[in-house]
Structure formats: structure tokens, C-alpha cells
Scaffold this motif. Structure first.
Motif, PDB file in Angstrom:
ATOM      1  N   THR A  68       6.366   0.403   5.977  1.00 42.35           N
ATOM      2  CA  THR A  68       6.137   1.539   6.871  1.00 42.35           C
ATOM      3  C   THR A  68       7.433   1.885   7.597  1.00 42.35           C
ATOM      4  OG1 THR A  68       5.434  -0.010   8.585  1.00 42.35           O
ATOM      5  CG2 THR A  68       3.743   1.047   7.258  1.00 42.35           C
ATOM      6  N   LEU A  90       0.878  -4.146   3.786  1.00 46.62           N
ATOM      7  CA  LEU A  90       1.135  -3.153   4.837  1.00 46.62           C
ATOM      8  C   LEU A  90       2.640  -2.988   5.104  1.00 46.62           C
ATOM      9  CD1 LEU A  90      -1.723  -4.059   7.343  1.00 46.62           C
ATOM     10  CD2 LEU A  90      -1.668  -2.222   5.645  1.00 46.62           C
ATOM     11  N   ASP A  91       3.478  -3.683   4.310  1.00 49.59           N
ATOM     12  CA  ASP A  91       4.922  -3.534   4.463  1.00 49.59           C
ATOM     13  C   ASP A  91       5.377  -2.158   3.999  1.00 49.59           C
ATOM     14  OD1 ASP A  91       5.377  -5.976   5.529  1.00 49.59           O
ATOM     15  OD2 ASP A  91       6.143  -6.897   3.695  1.00 49.59           O
ATOM     16  N   VAL A 127       0.842  -1.204   0.000  1.00 47.34           N
ATOM     17  CA  VAL A 127       0.000   0.000   0.000  1.00 47.34           C
ATOM     18  C   VAL A 127       0.875   1.251   0.000  1.00 47.34           C
ATOM     19  CG1 VAL A 127      -1.576   1.345   1.440  1.00 47.34           C
ATOM     20  CG2 VAL A 127      -1.887  -1.114   1.225  1.00 47.34           C
ATOM     21  N   LEU A 128       2.019   1.110   0.643  1.00 44.75           N
ATOM     22  CA  LEU A 128       2.818   2.293   0.933  1.00 44.75           C
ATOM     23  C   LEU A 128       3.913   2.547  -0.082  1.00 44.75           C
ATOM     24  CD1 LEU A 128       3.036   1.655   4.750  1.00 44.75           C
ATOM     25  CD2 LEU A 128       1.328   2.941   3.478  1.00 44.75           C
ATOM     26  N   ARG A 133      -0.885  -8.879   4.615  1.00 46.65           N
ATOM     27  CA  ARG A 133       0.194  -8.391   5.482  1.00 46.65           C
ATOM     28  C   ARG A 133       1.265  -7.686   4.650  1.00 46.65           C
ATOM     29  NH1 ARG A 133       1.675 -12.942   8.250  1.00 46.65           N
ATOM     30  NH2 ARG A 133       3.246 -13.337   6.669  1.00 46.65           N
TER      31      ARG A 133
END
Lengths: 112, 112
Positions: free
Chosen positions: B112, B109-110, B17-18, B106
Motif C-alpha cells: 500500500t 496487505l503489503d 492483494v494490491l 499480513r
């Protein structure tokens, strides 16, 4: 528990979903975070904020193709779930991600 | 994209996402998975299934404190999002988690 401020909630949050049967409290905290991510516009919004480090609400309209009221609605949901923080500068709000909260959600999916 | 079967969807899923602004397609796939996790009963349900390796629907009523129709509704949502799989044995359905799908969420969401 849903009324607790994010900082307190986080301190108690987040054992792995998969480690054991969860308490109601932990399940509620996790569900609130995941629900905030459960919308494609909010996922793209979070992605844009994260990719920018910080970003003005005024710079979100064009890439999302959404008007300010829609953007405000979704940023509020993400902020209420503790996933982003706001800083007001003049007439605009700037947003940043809260990596520790995303970490907590990611950790909750560990153990698969 | 929402109509694609989970196996196909997963093959395309899930960049972080990031990492960068996400495509609409990736955002939709991720949002469907996170939305399925966005309910405390489903989080507890997933936790129970994961902790058991596999579990009969008939053994979910007591720990969740919910009746079969409610359990069926929530297992269907988790299964539709590709997070659990079912196997019918006689009159009952047995459930297992799909760790690869949880891994994909999961991973999203890595960074960050």
C-alpha cells in the motif's frame, strides 16, 4: 462504536492483535475491516482498484464477471469499512483504495 | 480450493492483494483467513491466545465472558482457517497461534 465515522475510528485503531488482550472497541473496529476483506469477490475488487490506482465502477464488471448491483453491494461494504473511497463523476463512481486503513489492519497483525 | 487442508493452501498463499488482479484461488484463500478475523469475539480470542503463547480453553471463558460452546464455535472457525492449532491434554484443549498463517495474511496487505 460501530456507528462512528471511519476517520474517528481509525484514529483510535489499531493496536496489534497479538500484543495484548484487546478492548472491545478495538476488536470491533478491526473485525469490521477484516470482515470486509472476508469475501473473495471483495478481495478481487480491492485488488483491481489498487492495481489501477483509481477505477470507474463501469470498468469493474468485465474483470469481475459481475453485474453492477453486485459490484455496488461489495464496493459499499468496502467503503463502509473505510477501505476505499468514492468520487462521483457524471453518472459513474470512481474508486480508490485508502492505504492508511489497510496499513492499520496490517499493523494489527504485527508481532507474530 | 476451500476443501484443501490448510498446509497445502498456505503453500500457495498469499500474494499481495494490491500487487495485481488476484486469481480466484488466491482470493478464496485470503478471504477465508480474513473472514475468520471478521468477528470481534474471534479477534479477542486470537489476542488472548497470542498473548499467552498457549492457553487452555478452560481459561478463555472468564476473559471473554462467553460459555464453552460459544468459545468452541469460534476456536473451530479460527482453526479451520489455519490461524490457530489445538492440542488435546486430558479433557481440555490447548490453543496456540500459527504465526506463519498470520504472516501470510499480513503480507497480502503489503504494497500500500
Amino acid at each position: 462504536m460501530a456507528e462512528k465515522p471511519p476517520a474517528t475510528a481509525e484514529a483510535e485503531c489499531c493496536p496489534s492483535v497479538l500484543a495484548a488482550p484487546l478492548s472491545d472497541t478495538d476488536a470491533q473496529q478491526l473485525a469490521k475491516g477484516f470482515a470486509a476483506l472476508g469475501d473473495p469477490v471483495r478481495i478481487r475488487l480491492l485488488s483491481l482498484i489498487a492495481a489501477s490506482g483509481e477505477i470507474c465502477s463501469c470498468d469493474l464488471e468485465q474483470p469481475l464477471g459481475k453485474a453492477q448491483p453486485t459490484i455496488s453491494h461489495h464496493t459499499k461494504t468496502l467503503a463502509d469499512a473505510g477501505l476505499i473511497t468514492r468520487e462521483k463523476r457524471g453518472r459513474w463512481v470512481w474508486w480508490q483504495v485508502r492505504p492508511e486503513r489497510l496499513d492499520a489492519l496490517r499493523s494489527a497483525l504485527d508481532g507474530t
